[in-house]
Design a protein around this motif. Structure first.
Motif, PDB file in Angstrom:
ATOM      1  N   LEU A  40       8.673   5.561   1.088  1.00 53.05           N
ATOM      2  CA  LEU A  40       9.899   5.430   0.962  1.00 53.05           C
ATOM      3  C   LEU A  40      11.072   4.784   1.696  1.00 53.05           C
ATOM      4  N   VAL A  41      10.276   4.357   3.169  1.00 55.52           N
ATOM      5  CA  VAL A  41      11.031   2.871   2.931  1.00 55.52           C
ATOM      6  C   VAL A  41      10.827   2.129   1.942  1.00 55.52           C
TER       7      VAL A  41
ATOM      8  N   GLU B 234      10.851   1.757  -0.692  1.00 58.53           N
ATOM      9  CA  GLU B 234      10.969   1.995  -1.732  1.00 58.53           C
ATOM     10  C   GLU B 234      12.719   1.601  -2.109  1.00 58.53           C
ATOM     11  N   GLY B 235      13.253   1.567  -0.744  1.00 60.60           N
ATOM     12  CA  GLY B 235      14.549   1.572  -0.678  1.00 60.60           C
ATOM     13  C   GLY B 235      15.326   2.817  -0.438  1.00 60.60           C
ATOM     14  N   LYS B 236      14.672   4.152  -0.213  1.00 63.31           N
ATOM     15  CA  LYS B 236      15.316   5.236  -0.469  1.00 63.31           C
ATOM     16  C   LYS B 236      15.186   5.809   1.031  1.00 63.31           C
ATOM     17  N   LEU B 237      15.460   5.121   2.108  1.00 67.17           N
ATOM     18  CA  LEU B 237      14.868   5.706   3.215  1.00 67.17           C
ATOM     19  C   LEU B 237      15.583   4.571   4.243  1.00 67.17           C
ATOM     20  N   LYS B 238      16.845   4.155   4.262  1.00 67.96           N
ATOM     21  CA  LYS B 238      17.258   2.994   5.315  1.00 67.96           C
ATOM     22  C   LYS B 238      17.686   3.750   6.568  1.00 67.96           C
ATOM     23  N   PRO B 239      16.943   3.180   7.811  1.00 75.88           N
ATOM     24  CA  PRO B 239      16.877   3.333   8.759  1.00 75.88           C
ATOM     25  C   PRO B 239      18.454   3.037   9.284  1.00 75.88           C
ATOM     26  N   ILE B 240      19.455   4.146  10.315  1.00 77.08           N
ATOM     27  CA  ILE B 240      21.400   3.926  10.004  1.00 77.08           C
ATOM     28  C   ILE B 240      20.823   3.510  11.736  1.00 77.08           C
ATOM     29  N   VAL B 241      21.761   2.081  12.541  1.00 81.87           N
ATOM     30  CA  VAL B 241      22.035   2.001  13.579  1.00 81.87           C
ATOM     31  C   VAL B 241      23.099   1.627  13.921  1.00 81.87           C
TER      32      VAL B 241
END
Length: 348
Positions: free
Chosen positions: A304-305, A307-314
């Protein structure tokens, strides 16, 4: 050549991080990795609530202190130890809590021994600082949805505390996996952020107790699942959930917020869970998510990461020397996403 000593933050005693932690300039670099492990030169570390909770809750006689705390990291393979990884590979992942306890290996040091199956090559679309905050919170979200909640595409779900790191990952994963409707709660200032993650509806839980709002405005259809990423702060969301959680639906909680405190809400929740429905108990299933590393889950999250569908949030980034300030930030419970420490100052 790998040095023999390193800088490391070490938990020396029970207490809050400001009292329990000390920066050691000459802590030994871990020994040769055992079979199934690799040695990682750490670039960045993300803090987790579990880290400071264990510092505060557990006395020394129950732990193997002193040791470095924390779990999530990104870094570069120093010694691949005949694994799938090779020296120089850029990776991210975590040290599972049970492994950390058994080996006295934590992430908050310049070099760490890490199980190879708890690492993955870092996707090119995330930086080391972003990737460090991914694994533990995202696996918690994944397992809350699929293992505890039985989530299926098309369902309507509620995510309470959607601006937290676990809540934010839950919204993103549910959206990527075809949720019919995602209702998310947070404070008003976080509405745009939560909607940007994929929430279809937003509720400001500061304006009115959430259970009262939902009882007066039940969704149609009722929620198939509620994930309370805030934790055991108030049992009312569960004890009133028959009004807004469908029969057969599941209420999933991330567990106690501050160790075993607050005690009274935990006792009230335990009573509500255990009291039979035929005696007036709550006719809904209640589960607490206890994350356990699963390489298959991790692989799907990595995809998912990529594919750009799951983006870590900092939420924020601190220098390695500023670990105590970073812990103050995460303990404030105002962080929107992950609090990250740059172990290597050159890390992006």
């Amino acid at each position: 050549m790998t040095p023999q000593t390193q800088q490391a933050w070490i938990v020396e005693r029970q207490g809050l991080p400001k009292d329990a932690l000390r920066l050691h300039p000459d802590w030994p670099v871990p020994d040769k990795p055992e079979k199934g492990e690799v040695l990682v030169k750490v670039q960045a570390v993300a803090l987790n609530p579990l880290g400071y909770k264990l510092m505060k809750l557990l006395p020394n006689w129950m732990t193997k202190r002193p040791y470095p705390p924390e779990y999530d990291l990104s870094g570069v393979i120093e010694d691949g130890n005949d694994s799938e990884f090779h020296a120089g590979d850029e990776v991210f992942g975590f040290i599972p809590a049970d492994k950390a306890a058994a080996t006295k290996q934590g992430a908050l040091q310049q070099y760490a021994r890490v199980p190879a199956n708890a690492l993955a090559l870092r996707p090119r679309n995330v930086t080391p600082t972003e990737a460090a905050g991914f694994t533990l919170a995202a696996q918690t979200a994944w397992q809350a949805l699929f293992k505890a909640g039985g989530f299926e595409a098309g369902q309507t779900i509620l995510v309470n505390g959607a601006s937290s790191s676990v809540g934010a990952f839950t919204v993103q994963i549910a959206k990527a996996k075809g949720a019919g409707r995602i209702v998310a709660t947070a404070s008003e200032k976080n509405e745009d952020f939560v909607r940007s993650l994929g929430a279809d509806e937003f509720i400001d839980y500061t304006k009115e107790p959430l259970h009262k709002y939902l009882t007066k405005n039940p969704p149609s259809p009722k929620f198939h699942m509620i994930f309370d990423a805030v934790g055991l702060t108030d049992p009312a969301l569960f004890t009133h959930c028959a009004a807004y959680l469908a029969p057969g639906g599941v209420f999933v909680s991330s567990g106690p917020v501050q160790g075993l405190r607050p005690f009274v809400p935990i006792i009230k929740t335990a009573f509500a869970i255990s009291w039979p429905a035929w005696l007036g108990g709550i006719p809904r299933t209640y589960k607490i998510i206890l994350v356990k590393h699963n390489p298959s889950d991790f692989k799907q999250l990595v995809q998912l990461v990529e594919e750009g569908k799951l983006k870590p949030i900092v939420d924020s980034v601190y220098g390695f020397d500023d670990a105590l300030a970073a812990y103050e930030r995460i303990m404030s419970r105002r962080a929107r996403g992950k609090v990250v420490l740059k172990v290597d100052p050159a890390t992006t």
